[in-house]
Design an enzyme around this catalytic site. Sequence first.
Site, PDB file in Angstrom:
ATOM      1  N   ASP A 166       0.821  -1.216   0.000  1.00  0.00           N
ATOM      2  CA  ASP A 166       0.000   0.000   0.000  1.00  0.00           C
ATOM      3  C   ASP A 166       0.855   1.265   0.000  1.00  0.00           C
ATOM      4  O   ASP A 166       0.531   2.241  -0.683  1.00  0.00           O
ATOM      5  CB  ASP A 166      -0.954   0.017   1.197  1.00  0.00           C
ATOM      6  CG  ASP A 166      -2.143  -0.915   0.998  1.00  0.00           C
ATOM      7  OD1 ASP A 166      -2.384  -1.368  -0.143  1.00  0.00           O
ATOM      8  OD2 ASP A 166      -2.843  -1.187   1.996  1.00  0.00           O
ATOM      9  N   CYS A 167       1.929   1.266   0.760  1.00  0.00           N
ATOM     10  CA  CYS A 167       2.784   2.459   0.819  1.00  0.00           C
ATOM     11  C   CYS A 167       3.480   2.698  -0.517  1.00  0.00           C
ATOM     12  O   CYS A 167       3.634   3.844  -0.947  1.00  0.00           O
ATOM     13  CB  CYS A 167       3.791   2.332   1.955  1.00  0.00           C
ATOM     14  SG  CYS A 167       2.986   2.334   3.585  1.00  0.00           S
ATOM     15  N   THR A 168       3.859   1.631  -1.182  1.00  0.00           N
ATOM     16  CA  THR A 168       4.473   1.759  -2.502  1.00  0.00           C
ATOM     17  C   THR A 168       3.456   2.280  -3.506  1.00  0.00           C
ATOM     18  O   THR A 168       3.753   3.178  -4.298  1.00  0.00           O
ATOM     19  CB  THR A 168       5.057   0.414  -2.961  1.00  0.00           C
ATOM     20  OG1 THR A 168       6.065   0.018  -2.018  1.00  0.00           O
ATOM     21  CG2 THR A 168       5.653   0.505  -4.358  1.00  0.00           C
ATOM     22  N   ALA A 204       3.016   5.996  -2.799  1.00  0.00           N
ATOM     23  CA  ALA A 204       4.195   6.762  -3.216  1.00  0.00           C
ATOM     24  C   ALA A 204       4.256   6.871  -4.743  1.00  0.00           C
ATOM     25  O   ALA A 204       4.549   7.941  -5.281  1.00  0.00           O
ATOM     26  CB  ALA A 204       5.467   6.118  -2.678  1.00  0.00           C
TER      27      ALA A 204
END
Length: 162
Positions: A48-50, A53
């Site tokens: 999710d963070c990738t 970003a």
Amino acid sequence: MSREVVKIGDKAPDFELQRLDGGFFRLYELLKEKNVVLYFYPKDSTADCTRQACEFRDHYDLFKELQAEVVCISSDKPDSHKRFERVYRLPFTLLSDTDAQIRNLYGVPRRFGIVPGRAIYVIDKTGNVQYVFNSLSKPAEHVQKVLDVLFDLNHETVANFA
């Protein structure tokens, strides 16, 4: 020490953190020139963070056109940020908040009391918070909303000078 959650209309708390290049980032120095999209995320290189970003990266030119800078904060160490930045070609500022001092300053909640939260703040050049999004789910969903808020901010500024 956690404080009240920062809300729309609040003055954004100023802070200083070391940048990956060894220099220092200070929020209010950047606000002299640009609006800031400040986003807190749980962990480098997770799915999710990738996704989040990369969504910011893919729209970065629009952020620049809207006179805004994206600043990302997690508790990851600088070496992790450097890898994350390099692997995904991230053009914006990544900052390490290893002791959660800035996260606590903004009142970003933790999920289940342990997982660092995900929050986005749009801060105008006067230091006022114009938009807040706080959720661990659907990380890429709110990039368009952030762009809409910035578009409105820029058009209000233009209208004020007309």
